[in-house]
Design a protein around this motif. Structure first.
Motif, PDB file in Angstrom:
ATOM      1  N   GLU A  63       0.819  -1.218   0.000  1.00 44.18           N
ATOM      2  CA  GLU A  63       0.000   0.000   0.000  1.00 44.18           C
ATOM      3  C   GLU A  63       0.855   1.273   0.000  1.00 44.18           C
ATOM      4  OE1 GLU A  63      -2.739   0.055   3.285  1.00 44.18           O
ATOM      5  OE2 GLU A  63      -3.354   2.140   2.906  1.00 44.18           O
ATOM      6  N   VAL A  64       0.404   2.261  -0.761  1.00 42.22           N
ATOM      7  CA  VAL A  64       0.973   3.608  -0.679  1.00 42.22           C
ATOM      8  C   VAL A  64      -0.161   4.488  -0.169  1.00 42.22           C
ATOM      9  CG1 VAL A  64       1.973   5.547  -1.941  1.00 42.22           C
ATOM     10  CG2 VAL A  64       2.598   3.208  -2.562  1.00 42.22           C
ATOM     11  N   SER A  65      -0.112   4.820   1.095  1.00 45.54           N
ATOM     12  CA  SER A  65      -1.228   5.530   1.718  1.00 45.54           C
ATOM     13  C   SER A  65      -1.037   7.037   1.621  1.00 45.54           C
ATOM     14  CB  SER A  65      -1.353   5.131   3.195  1.00 45.54           C
ATOM     15  OG  SER A  65      -2.347   5.929   3.803  1.00 45.54           O
ATOM     16  N   GLU A  66      -2.010   7.684   0.977  1.00 47.37           N
ATOM     17  CA  GLU A  66      -1.958   9.141   0.835  1.00 47.37           C
ATOM     18  C   GLU A  66      -2.897   9.835   1.834  1.00 47.37           C
ATOM     19  OE1 GLU A  66      -0.680  10.519  -3.378  1.00 47.37           O
ATOM     20  OE2 GLU A  66      -2.488   9.319  -3.663  1.00 47.37           O
ATOM     21  N   LEU A  86       7.408   9.216   2.955  1.00 43.05           N
ATOM     22  CA  LEU A  86       7.996  10.141   1.984  1.00 43.05           C
ATOM     23  C   LEU A  86       7.294  11.490   2.078  1.00 43.05           C
ATOM     24  CD1 LEU A  86       8.146   7.827  -1.172  1.00 43.05           C
ATOM     25  CD2 LEU A  86      10.116   8.672   0.136  1.00 43.05           C
ATOM     26  N   ARG A  87       8.072  12.553   2.126  1.00 39.17           N
ATOM     27  CA  ARG A  87       7.478  13.895   2.087  1.00 39.17           C
ATOM     28  C   ARG A  87       6.823  14.125   0.734  1.00 39.17           C
ATOM     29  NH1 ARG A  87      10.834  18.810   2.804  1.00 39.17           N
ATOM     30  NH2 ARG A  87       8.954  19.838   3.505  1.00 39.17           N
ATOM     31  N   LYS A 105       4.258   4.902  -9.769  1.00 39.17           N
ATOM     32  CA  LYS A 105       5.201   5.998  -9.583  1.00 39.17           C
ATOM     33  C   LYS A 105       4.481   7.207  -9.009  1.00 39.17           C
ATOM     34  CE  LYS A 105       4.791   8.109 -14.197  1.00 39.17           C
ATOM     35  NZ  LYS A 105       5.498   8.445 -15.442  1.00 39.17           N
ATOM     36  N   PHE A 106       5.279   8.095  -8.407  1.00 41.97           N
ATOM     37  CA  PHE A 106       4.770   9.401  -8.010  1.00 41.97           C
ATOM     38  C   PHE A 106       5.009  10.336  -9.186  1.00 41.97           C
ATOM     39  CE2 PHE A 106       6.000   7.346  -4.037  1.00 41.97           C
ATOM     40  CZ  PHE A 106       4.874   7.556  -3.260  1.00 41.97           C
ATOM     41  N   ARG A 117       8.503   4.281  -6.390  1.00 42.69           N
ATOM     42  CA  ARG A 117       7.772   4.177  -5.123  1.00 42.69           C
ATOM     43  C   ARG A 117       8.696   4.341  -3.914  1.00 42.69           C
ATOM     44  NH1 ARG A 117       4.169   0.064  -4.364  1.00 42.69           N
ATOM     45  NH2 ARG A 117       4.608  -0.186  -2.165  1.00 42.69           N
ATOM     46  N   ASP A 118      10.000   4.144  -4.109  1.00 42.99           N
ATOM     47  CA  ASP A 118      10.915   4.372  -2.984  1.00 42.99           C
ATOM     48  C   ASP A 118      11.331   5.847  -2.891  1.00 42.99           C
ATOM     49  OD1 ASP A 118      12.601   4.638  -5.138  1.00 42.99           O
ATOM     50  OD2 ASP A 118      14.020   3.082  -4.502  1.00 42.99           O
TER      51      ASP A 118
END
Ligand code: FES
Length: 173
Positions: A63-66, A86-87, A105-106, A117-118
């Motif tokens: 998960e990438v939680s926003e 991550l900021r 990706k961001f 993602r890192d």
């Protein structure tokens, strides 16, 4: 000519003198008060920098939680091995990158920078990776991110113990 007015206790001069002294006294009191306030400035409370996210179990592997992006300007990434934060501040000119799950990706909406993602930059004008924030477990085993501790990869700070929280970590199955 005879003065028929009744005698008073104070002459006009007495009244003026006393008024002047009263004014001077009030001014002195105000000055002393201002000086004392200078010695004890009002302390403005800074908002707490530590954000308690709750149980690690609330986040699925991958998960990438926003959910903290709007309020605290970071995203939480859950890998199989643990967590990092991550900021959400693009290292080009400070816009807010968005996570694209489809592209993994961001992506920065301003000038097109892309970050894995890192957090490592790989396209666009961003000159360096996104920054990480210190992450740990508190005494109640809640995830805590400290937004005041910023860790930059190019300074070797991602190898610090607080840049990545192994999970399950020793003592926290
Ligand atoms: S601010 Fe993100 S690419 Fe320019």
């Amino acid at each position: 000519m005879k003065d028929d007015r009744p005698p008073t206790l104070w002459t006009r001069r007495d009244v003026q003198t006393r008024s002047a002294w009263a004014l001077l006294g009030a001014s002195l009191v105000a000055m002393v008060g201002a000086f004392v306030r200078l010695l004890f400035p009002r302390v403005r409370a800074e908002p707490p920098t530590k954000v308690v996210l709750g149980s690690p179990e609330a986040f699925a592997v991958g998960e990438v939680s926003e959910r903290y992006k709007r309020t605290h300007r970071f995203v939480l990434v859950r890998e199989a091995a643990g967590f990092y934060a991550l900021r959400s501040v693009c290292t080009h000119l400070g816009c807010v990158p968005a996570w694209s799950a489809g592209q993994e990706k961001f992506k920065c909406p301003c000038h097109g920078s892309g970050f894995h993602r890192d957090g490592v930059n790989f396209e666009g004008p961003a000159p360096r990776p996104l920054e990480r924030l210190a992450i740990a477990l508190d005494a109640e085993k809640n995830l805590v991110v400290d937004t005041a501790v910023v860790l930059r990869r190019e300074r070797g700070e991602w190898s610090r113990a607080d840049a990545f929280l192994p999970y399950p970590s020793a003592g926290h199955p």
